[in-house]
Design an enzyme around this catalytic site. Structure first.
Site, PDB file in Angstrom:
ATOM      1  CD  GLU A   1      -3.255   0.643   2.069  1.00 11.66           C
ATOM      2  OE1 GLU A   1      -4.402   0.361   1.679  1.00 11.66           O
ATOM      3  OE2 GLU A   1      -2.965   0.758   3.268  1.00 11.66           O
TER       4      GLU A   1
ATOM      5  CG  HIS B   1       7.530 -29.899   3.148  1.00  9.53           C
ATOM      6  ND1 HIS B   1       8.169 -31.091   2.915  1.00  9.53           N
ATOM      7  CD2 HIS B   1       8.175 -29.327   4.193  1.00  9.53           C
ATOM      8  CE1 HIS B   1       9.144 -31.246   3.795  1.00  9.53           C
ATOM      9  NE2 HIS B   1       9.167 -30.185   4.581  1.00  9.53           N
TER      10      HIS B   1
ATOM     11  CE  LYS C   1     -11.793   2.199   1.477  1.00  4.05           C
ATOM     12  NZ  LYS C   1     -11.222   3.151   2.401  1.00  4.05           N
TER      13      LYS C   1
HETATM   14  O1  LIG Z   1      -8.972   2.365  10.025  1.00  3.74           O
HETATM   15  P1  LIG Z   1      -9.897   2.594   8.899  1.00  3.74           P
HETATM   16  O2  LIG Z   1     -10.170   4.038   8.656  1.00  3.74           O
HETATM   17  O3  LIG Z   1     -11.178   1.816   9.094  1.00  3.74           O
HETATM   18  O4  LIG Z   1      -9.221   2.073   7.602  1.00  3.74           O
HETATM   19  C1  LIG Z   1      -8.914   0.739   7.372  1.00  3.74           C
HETATM   20  C2  LIG Z   1      -8.133   0.597   6.086  1.00  3.74           C
HETATM   21  O5  LIG Z   1      -8.953   1.070   5.050  1.00  3.74           O
HETATM   22  C3  LIG Z   1      -8.447   1.556   3.857  1.00  3.74           C
HETATM   23  O6  LIG Z   1      -8.988   0.962   2.771  1.00  3.74           O
HETATM   24  C4  LIG Z   1      -7.019   1.906   3.716  1.00  3.74           C
HETATM   25  O7  LIG Z   1      -6.541   1.632   2.438  1.00  3.74           O
HETATM   26  C5  LIG Z   1      -6.166   1.260   4.747  1.00  3.74           C
HETATM   27  O8  LIG Z   1      -4.935   1.926   4.770  1.00  3.74           O
HETATM   28  C6  LIG Z   1      -6.809   1.305   6.099  1.00  3.74           C
HETATM   29  O9  LIG Z   1      -5.950   0.732   7.040  1.00  3.74           O
END
Ligand SMILES: O=P(O)(O)OC[C@H]1O[C@H](O)[C@H](O)[C@@H](O)[C@@H]1O
Length: 530
Positions: free
Chosen positions: A322, A351, A455
């Protein structure tokens, strides 16, 4: 190279930190001795950028954020006294909360101590806590730890079934920096429902770790949860394990978080050195640069010879991929950067896929992690003069040599034992190596613009699902193929998405959608059940 020449190179190149009892061996990387000198100007620039970052520069310009995970282990280095106080106060709250739970001052509503811990989070809000829990857990843990790290209903059911009637003595820690991540919100809602079904009041079992005034923060305060611990915008999710994100679950489990932080702090001091040869993170970054031509041309295979380090490769996948996996460099030039990370553990992988490593496509380099201490207490002899641990060591050495003989390069990190301090040191070592390497290849390690696309697209799918359900219900007298539905919604170009939504709806009873079975699956007809 002959064995004795390699031994000379080993002695020449070995980095060893006496206090951390940690070594980094780059002798099996075939860069010439002049390589370090050649890279020195770039390295010095990386050290300078790192120093600026640590001094509070906006090291993540896209999000206009400072990058301060190193301050979490040394609050006195934070750029303002106010930040230093916040870090210290958060650590004190973590310890106070954990100790109240252990002593039963914060107890389950039935008056008993909390015995189980359900951590709900994803990405950086799960991988660090999972790695720490798995690497340092034992039968003596103060609490038994479980995770919801996805929005997979069956996965959550499996965890809840394991907890069983123990739910009444389960504390739930919901972790989300942004406080708005859907998977985590869903996990929280599913957990809440499980508590309510068991006649339990969720708020009396819940604590949050999140940014101030996030959706999760507001939920926790409106519902009167047991507490909320802070996350700050200057700590990235993938480098948050030494904030309350990692420390609260660890402290509740009974792990010595001071020692974890101390290991990270000592490693931070070592990796601040501007003398490349004396900086283990710089040596790692240079090895990565050499192995991948600074372009991710080879994959990083992680082979820790220790079961407790199994989740390290998963943790590092996020930290490295990332951070480094970027389309554009810091000047906006298209570079398609990154390093692919995978691995499980030795000797197990011997293995499985080591056959390909030794003889197949040579598109990788290996990082071995060797742990000198086999176990607590004495070992039996499995044959005269040898223990199981001797075998583990033998297999590690054998694989390292066998790969090198075939020109497969490797780095070896050796630690004396698995302990909170050594885990803290490994975490800090890789955080710094990633930061330095990102400077070498000129990418911003601290943003993740690519994650948003998936997302957003998921949001579009859920919105379309809403429209489909409404149409099925409004026209419940008829059935629809996916093509009919796409046309009816005036979205003909979305027919594939419509098909996938309908197929999923019909596979699950909750929405009341049924399907016919046609010869061609995409001609199945869907309707709202009457
Ligand atoms: O901690 P949060 O805000 O729920 O985020 C959780 C995760 O979501 C995202 O998709 C990011 O790419 C991550 O870097 C992050 O750790």
């Amino acid at each position: 190279m002959q064995k004795l020449q390699l031994w000379e190179r080993y002695k020449n190149r070995l980095y060893h930190h006496a206090e951390l009892e940690l070594s980094v061996d780059t002798s099996r990387m075939n860069f010439p001795d002049s390589y370090l000198d050649q890279m020195e100007p770039r390295l010095q620039k990386a050290f300078e950028e790192m120093a600026e970052l640590e001094a509070g520069a906006i090291a993540n310009p896209d999000e206009q954020r400072m990058v301060g995970h190193y301050w979490l282990r040394a609050p006195e280095l934070a750029p303002t006294a106010e930040l230093a106080e916040q870090i210290k106060a958060a650590l004190a709250s973590v310890k106070a909360f954990a100790s109240s739970v252990h002593q039963g001052n914060i107890a389950a509503p039935d008056g008993h101590r909390f015995e189980n811990l359900l951590v709900v989070g994803i990405g950086g809000s799960a991988l660090g806590p999972q790695f720490v829990a798995d690497s340092l857990g034992s039968a003596q843990d103060r609490m038994k730890v479980f995770f919801f790290d996805n929005t997979d209903p069956d996965g959550m059911d499996k965890v809840l079934a394991e907890i069983g009637s123990g739910l009444k003595r389960t504390l739930t820690v919901v972790i989300s920096k942004s406080g708005g991540t859907k998977e985590t919100r869903n996990g929280m809602l599913e957990a809440r429902q499980a508590f309510e079904k068991a006649g339990l009041h969720f708020a009396a079992h819940a604590v949050a770790v999140t940014g101030s005034d996030s959706e999760l923060d507001r939920t926790a305060s409106q519902e009167g949860w047991l507490g909320t611990l802070p996350m700050w915008d200057w700590v990235g999710g993938r480098t948050s394990v030494t904030s309350a994100v990692g420390l609260l679950p660890a402290a509740l489990q009974g792990i010595d978080v001071d020692r974890l932080l101390a290991g990270a702090r000592i490693c931070d001091q070592a990796t601040r050195s501007r003398s490349t040869r004396d900086n283990p993170a710089a040596l790692l970054a240079l090895s990565w640069f050499h192995a991948t031509a600074g372009k991710g041309e080879r994959d990083m295979v992680l082979l820790p010879y220790k079961d407790r380090l199994l989740l390290f490769s998963r943790y590092l996948q996020q930290l490295i991929m990332e951070s480094l996996g970027k389309e554009l460099d810091r000047d906006g030039k298209k570079v398609l950067q990154g390093i692919t990370v995978y691995g499980n553990k030795g000797s197990t992988d011997q293995h499985a896929y080591v056959q390909q490593l030794r003889e197949g496509v040579p598109n990788f380099f290996v990082t071995f992690i060797e742990v000198l201490k086999d176990r607590e207490g004495a070992s039996m002899l499995v044959e005269p003069g040898a223990t199981s641990g001797d075998y583990l060591s033998g297999f590690f050495q054998g694989t390292r040599s066998a790969l090198y003989e075939k020109d497969r390069e490797s780095v070896t990190i050796t630690i004396r034992e698995i302990s909170p301090a050594s885990i803290g040191a490994l975490i800090a070592l890789y955080e710094r190596a990633v930061g330095l390497y990102a400077s070498l290849i000129n990418v911003n390690a601290y943003h993740q613009p690519g994650v948003e696309a998936g997302k957003k697209a998921a949001g579009t799918v859920l919105k379309l699902q809403g429209e489909i359900l409404e149409m099925l219900r409004r026209q419940s007298e008829r059935d629809f193929t996916c093509a009919d539905m796409a046309m009816t919604l005036a979205r003909p170009e979305e027919v594939e998405t419509v098909f996938m939504i309908l197929r999923h709806l019909a596979a699950n009873p909750v929405h009341g959608v049924s399907a016919t079975t046609e010869e061609k699956v995409w001609e199945n007809r869907f309707r709202a059940a009457r």
